[in-house]
Motif scaffolding. Structure first.
Motif, PDB file in Angstrom:
ATOM      1  N   GLY A 153      10.741   6.684 -13.734  1.00  0.00           N
ATOM      2  CA  GLY A 153      12.083   6.804 -13.167  1.00  0.00           C
ATOM      3  C   GLY A 153      12.120   7.461 -11.808  1.00  0.00           C
ATOM      4  O   GLY A 153      13.131   7.406 -11.137  1.00  0.00           O
ATOM      5  N   ALA A 154      11.018   8.074 -11.401  1.00  0.00           N
ATOM      6  CA  ALA A 154      11.028   8.732 -10.105  1.00  0.00           C
ATOM      7  C   ALA A 154      11.132   7.684  -9.009  1.00  0.00           C
ATOM      8  O   ALA A 154      10.454   6.667  -9.045  1.00  0.00           O
ATOM      9  N   ILE A 155      11.990   7.944  -8.081  1.00  0.00           N
ATOM     10  CA  ILE A 155      12.107   7.018  -6.951  1.00  0.00           C
ATOM     11  C   ILE A 155      11.460   7.685  -5.743  1.00  0.00           C
ATOM     12  O   ILE A 155      11.887   8.745  -5.297  1.00  0.00           O
ATOM     13  N   TYR A 156      10.438   7.066  -5.287  1.00  0.00           N
ATOM     14  CA  TYR A 156       9.688   7.671  -4.196  1.00  0.00           C
ATOM     15  C   TYR A 156      10.319   7.370  -2.854  1.00  0.00           C
ATOM     16  O   TYR A 156      10.907   6.306  -2.649  1.00  0.00           O
ATOM     17  N   GLU A 157      10.142   8.322  -1.985  1.00  0.00           N
ATOM     18  CA  GLU A 157      10.412   8.023  -0.586  1.00  0.00           C
ATOM     19  C   GLU A 157       9.101   7.577   0.007  1.00  0.00           C
ATOM     20  O   GLU A 157       8.038   8.029  -0.416  1.00  0.00           O
ATOM     21  N   PHE A 158       9.180   6.735   1.002  1.00  0.00           N
ATOM     22  CA  PHE A 158       7.936   6.282   1.610  1.00  0.00           C
ATOM     23  C   PHE A 158       7.903   6.647   3.077  1.00  0.00           C
ATOM     24  O   PHE A 158       8.902   6.544   3.780  1.00  0.00           O
ATOM     25  N   GLU A 159       6.735   7.082   3.491  1.00  0.00           N
ATOM     26  CA  GLU A 159       6.630   7.537   4.873  1.00  0.00           C
ATOM     27  C   GLU A 159       5.287   7.106   5.434  1.00  0.00           C
ATOM     28  O   GLU A 159       4.261   7.538   4.904  1.00  0.00           O
ATOM     29  N   PRO A 160       5.087   6.266   6.367  1.00  0.00           N
ATOM     30  CA  PRO A 160       6.141   5.453   6.984  1.00  0.00           C
ATOM     31  C   PRO A 160       6.728   4.460   5.969  1.00  0.00           C
ATOM     32  O   PRO A 160       6.885   4.857   4.831  1.00  0.00           O
ATOM     33  N   SER A 161       7.004   3.240   6.319  1.00  0.00           N
ATOM     34  CA  SER A 161       7.675   2.334   5.394  1.00  0.00           C
ATOM     35  C   SER A 161       6.753   1.879   4.280  1.00  0.00           C
ATOM     36  O   SER A 161       5.538   2.013   4.364  1.00  0.00           O
ATOM     37  N   GLU A 162       7.356   1.321   3.218  1.00  0.00           N
ATOM     38  CA  GLU A 162       6.569   0.804   2.100  1.00  0.00           C
ATOM     39  C   GLU A 162       5.525  -0.198   2.579  1.00  0.00           C
ATOM     40  O   GLU A 162       4.388  -0.167   2.144  1.00  0.00           O
ATOM     41  N   GLU A 163       5.967  -1.067   3.465  1.00  0.00           N
ATOM     42  CA  GLU A 163       5.054  -2.114   3.904  1.00  0.00           C
ATOM     43  C   GLU A 163       3.832  -1.542   4.601  1.00  0.00           C
ATOM     44  O   GLU A 163       2.705  -1.956   4.349  1.00  0.00           O
ATOM     45  N   GLU A 164       4.095  -0.554   5.462  1.00  0.00           N
ATOM     46  CA  GLU A 164       2.972  -0.002   6.204  1.00  0.00           C
ATOM     47  C   GLU A 164       1.985   0.693   5.276  1.00  0.00           C
ATOM     48  O   GLU A 164       0.783   0.571   5.428  1.00  0.00           O
ATOM     49  N   ILE A 165       2.521   1.429   4.312  1.00  0.00           N
ATOM     50  CA  ILE A 165       1.623   2.097   3.365  1.00  0.00           C
ATOM     51  C   ILE A 165       0.846   1.055   2.577  1.00  0.00           C
ATOM     52  O   ILE A 165      -0.359   1.176   2.384  1.00  0.00           O
ATOM     53  N   LEU A 166       1.561   0.013   2.139  1.00  0.00           N
ATOM     54  CA  LEU A 166       0.891  -1.025   1.361  1.00  0.00           C
ATOM     55  C   LEU A 166      -0.232  -1.674   2.155  1.00  0.00           C
ATOM     56  O   LEU A 166      -1.324  -1.899   1.634  1.00  0.00           O
ATOM     57  N   THR A 167       0.027  -1.951   3.426  1.00  0.00           N
ATOM     58  CA  THR A 167      -1.016  -2.628   4.200  1.00  0.00           C
ATOM     59  C   THR A 167      -2.217  -1.710   4.406  1.00  0.00           C
ATOM     60  O   THR A 167      -3.310  -2.178   4.671  1.00  0.00           O
ATOM     61  N   GLU A 168      -2.008  -0.398   4.274  1.00  0.00           N
ATOM     62  CA  GLU A 168      -3.159   0.497   4.353  1.00  0.00           C
ATOM     63  C   GLU A 168      -3.818   0.669   2.997  1.00  0.00           C
ATOM     64  O   GLU A 168      -5.027   0.751   2.864  1.00  0.00           O
ATOM     65  N   LEU A 169      -2.941   0.740   1.991  1.00  0.00           N
ATOM     66  CA  LEU A 169      -3.413   1.072   0.651  1.00  0.00           C
ATOM     67  C   LEU A 169      -4.184  -0.083   0.018  1.00  0.00           C
ATOM     68  O   LEU A 169      -5.194   0.126  -0.653  1.00  0.00           O
ATOM     69  N   LEU A 170      -3.721  -1.307   0.263  1.00  0.00           N
ATOM     70  CA  LEU A 170      -4.334  -2.444  -0.420  1.00  0.00           C
ATOM     71  C   LEU A 170      -5.799  -2.661  -0.042  1.00  0.00           C
ATOM     72  O   LEU A 170      -6.637  -2.809  -0.926  1.00  0.00           O
ATOM     73  N   PRO A 171      -6.127  -2.654   1.261  1.00  0.00           N
ATOM     74  CA  PRO A 171      -7.551  -2.806   1.601  1.00  0.00           C
ATOM     75  C   PRO A 171      -8.394  -1.677   1.004  1.00  0.00           C
ATOM     76  O   PRO A 171      -9.489  -1.897   0.501  1.00  0.00           O
ATOM     77  N   ASN A 172      -7.815  -0.478   1.036  1.00  0.00           N
ATOM     78  CA  ASN A 172      -8.502   0.664   0.458  1.00  0.00           C
ATOM     79  C   ASN A 172      -8.754   0.438  -1.029  1.00  0.00           C
ATOM     80  O   ASN A 172      -9.809   0.757  -1.559  1.00  0.00           O
ATOM     81  N   ASN A 173      -7.754  -0.150  -1.681  1.00  0.00           N
ATOM     82  CA  ASN A 173      -7.872  -0.386  -3.110  1.00  0.00           C
ATOM     83  C   ASN A 173      -8.977  -1.392  -3.418  1.00  0.00           C
ATOM     84  O   ASN A 173      -9.689  -1.248  -4.414  1.00  0.00           O
ATOM     85  N   VAL A 174      -9.131  -2.388  -2.561  1.00  0.00           N
ATOM     86  CA  VAL A 174     -10.232  -3.344  -2.762  1.00  0.00           C
ATOM     87  C   VAL A 174     -11.554  -2.581  -2.735  1.00  0.00           C
ATOM     88  O   VAL A 174     -12.425  -2.785  -3.584  1.00  0.00           O
ATOM     89  N   GLY A 175     -11.674  -1.673  -1.756  1.00  0.00           N
ATOM     90  CA  GLY A 175     -12.880  -0.858  -1.672  1.00  0.00           C
ATOM     91  C   GLY A 175     -13.102  -0.055  -2.932  1.00  0.00           C
ATOM     92  O   GLY A 175     -14.207  -0.004  -3.476  1.00  0.00           O
ATOM     93  N   VAL A 176     -12.021   0.553  -3.431  1.00  0.00           N
ATOM     94  CA  VAL A 176     -12.142   1.384  -4.627  1.00  0.00           C
ATOM     95  C   VAL A 176     -12.559   0.547  -5.821  1.00  0.00           C
ATOM     96  O   VAL A 176     -13.400   0.946  -6.619  1.00  0.00           O
ATOM     97  N   GLN A 177     -11.980  -0.654  -5.929  1.00  0.00           N
ATOM     98  CA  GLN A 177     -12.322  -1.493  -7.077  1.00  0.00           C
ATOM     99  C   GLN A 177     -13.778  -1.941  -7.012  1.00  0.00           C
ATOM    100  O   GLN A 177     -14.471  -1.965  -8.033  1.00  0.00           O
ATOM    101  N   ILE A 178     -14.239  -2.261  -5.816  1.00  0.00           N
ATOM    102  CA  ILE A 178     -15.645  -2.640  -5.680  1.00  0.00           C
ATOM    103  C   ILE A 178     -16.527  -1.434  -6.002  1.00  0.00           C
ATOM    104  O   ILE A 178     -17.531  -1.546  -6.702  1.00  0.00           O
TER     105      ILE A 178
END
Lengths: 147, 294
Positions: free
Chosen positions: B210-235
């Motif tokens: 139920g927690a609603i997060y604030e995102f800083e910078p925008s959700e999209e920007e975080i996602l575009t950083e987080l997703l490549p990182n996540n691929v690395g983590v999964q590998i």
């Protein structure tokens, strides 16, 4: 101040730090922010810089991180770090060399990237990042007042 | 019948084999311990990364602005199969089972009319793919995790994968590796890396609900950083699991080999002693009958 926030610093390889602290200051992508207990939920990316852990009104620990993500909830503050070292273990000489190298590489790749080659542009991005990390390291040492 | 000398040589050779296999077993056991600890230590990061991604993904899924790493390229014509194996053999069925599953996947994909590209991690996988699908192999990495797997290695693999993805070389990426369950059981796992599969851990953790997060910078920007990182983590996770599985599998294999060598030595020693006694008896009979004849 009895209330504390549970602060965790995690790298892909292990948990670096997990303790209850009074306040942490995190170098967010859009400016530093302090986390006290009861902070509104927040997810932020983190730029290269120094995390400051406060005990009482003093900085108990300074940790350099090369970037990552922070997740804040009212009770908890988790930082996922790409690379993290305590500022006191940074070696001034090594950082100076790193900064100099990063600066030259940045200059070289900037010249190459202007020609518009895609691979060179990627290299420029990497060099830009390296420079940012090195600069932040340098500042971290300066700020800690150690010479 | 084998002569006494032959038998002796045979026994000696089996004995030295046993020495080697038992040494390898001890080494594998200590490496397994280390690999398991490393896998254990990496888990918190992966768990938290997934939690963050889950809350981000929920708010982004279905939006037209969702990055391709999350939403996919809109088609699934070209598949990249990443096969993670070990560099060294003598690990029982470890590499064979991974490759068997990989082959099954590849065949299924080809049967569906998809284009398949293969990337291998580890020498054994590279060699096998080179033999069977030389045209499909686009990249291979070896000598990963020589001294324990480091995140930087996983990162460089993921960067290679992401560069290809951005260049539009494939639509879907999966990684095949062996998940460590115990020293005896490793489970070959096929995991989708790109696009990011919907998080399997359905219910978000207690305090996040139920927690609603604030995102800083925008959700999209975080996602575009987080997703490549996540691929690395999964590998990275896959490589760690694979390393633990490899050592576990090798330990079991070497334990078996040591035991077999022991059995063999026992059998050979028995034959050797029988032969020796038979020779002695024969010689005695010859001497006695020779003496009686006088």
């Amino acid at each position: 101040m009895a209330e504390k926030v549970k602060f965790e610093l995690v790298s892909p390889e292990k948990i670096l730090l997990s303790e209850a602290v009074e306040m942490v200051v995190i170098p967010g992508a859009e400016g530093n922010f302090g986390v006290l207990p009861g902070h509104a939920p927040l997810i932020s990316s983190v730029r290269p810089g120094t995390i400051e852990v406060y005990e009482g009104n003093n900085v108990a620990e300074r940790i350099f991180i090369a970037g990552g993500f922070a997740e804040v909830t009212p009770e908890r503050c988790t930082v996922l770090a790409d690379e993290a070292v305590t500022v006191s273990s940074l070696d001034r000489g090594a950082v100076d060399i790193e900064l100099a190298e990063a600066t030259t590489r940045y200059g070289e790749s900037l010249a190459a990237a202007e020609k518009g080659n895609d691979a060179d542009k990627l290299r420029f991005k990497a060099a830009e990042r390296l420079l940012a990390v090195a600069t932040a390291k340098h500042q971290a040492i300066e700020a800690s007042g150690r010479h | 019948m084998a002569s006494l000398k032959d038998l002796r040589n045979r026994i000696r050779s089996v004995q030295s084999t046993r020495k080697i296999t038992s040494a390898m077993k001890v080494v594998a056991a200590s490496r397994l311990k280390k690999a398991q600890d490393a896998a254990e230590a990496s888990r918190p990061y992966a768990v938290r990364m997934e939690r963050m991604l889950a809350s981000l993904a929920q708010s982004m899924v279905g939006l037209p602005t969702a990055p391709p790493l999350l939403a996919g390229t809109g088609k699934s014509d070209t598949h990249l199969v990443i096969i993670a194996t070990s560099d060294r053999g003598l690990a029982g069925g470890f590499n064979a089972t991974i490759l068997r599953e990989a082959r099954r996947q590849i065949r299924a994909l080809i049967a569906e009319g998809k284009t398949v590209k293969i990337m291998t991690i580890g020498r054994k996988g590279r060699d096998a793919v080179k033999r069977e699908y030389p045209k499909l192999l686009i990249d291979s990495v070896t000598d990963v995790g020589r001294r324990g797997v480091h995140f930087s290695e996983a990162k460089s693999v993921s960067e290679a994968v992401l560069t290809r993805f951005e260049a539009g070389e494939f639509d879907v990426a999966t990684i095949i590796f062996a998940k460590f369950k115990s020293a005896i059981a490793q489970i070959v796992t096929v995991q989708q890396l790109i696009p990011f599969g919907a998080p399997t851990t359905a219910a978000p953790a207690d305090d996040v609900a139920g927690a609603i997060y604030e995102f800083e910078p925008s959700e999209e920007e975080i996602l575009t950083e987080l997703l490549p990182n996540n691929v690395g983590v999964q590998i990275f996770t896959a490589l760690l699991e694979n390393a633990a599985s490899e050592h576990g599998s090798r330990m079991t294999a070497m334990d078996n080999a040591t035991r077999n060598a022991g059995d063999m030595i026992k059998g050979l020693t028995l034959v050797y002693n029988r032969t020796r006694q038979a020779t002695i008896t024969k010689e005695l009979i010859e001497i006695i009958s020779g003496a009686e004849a006088l």
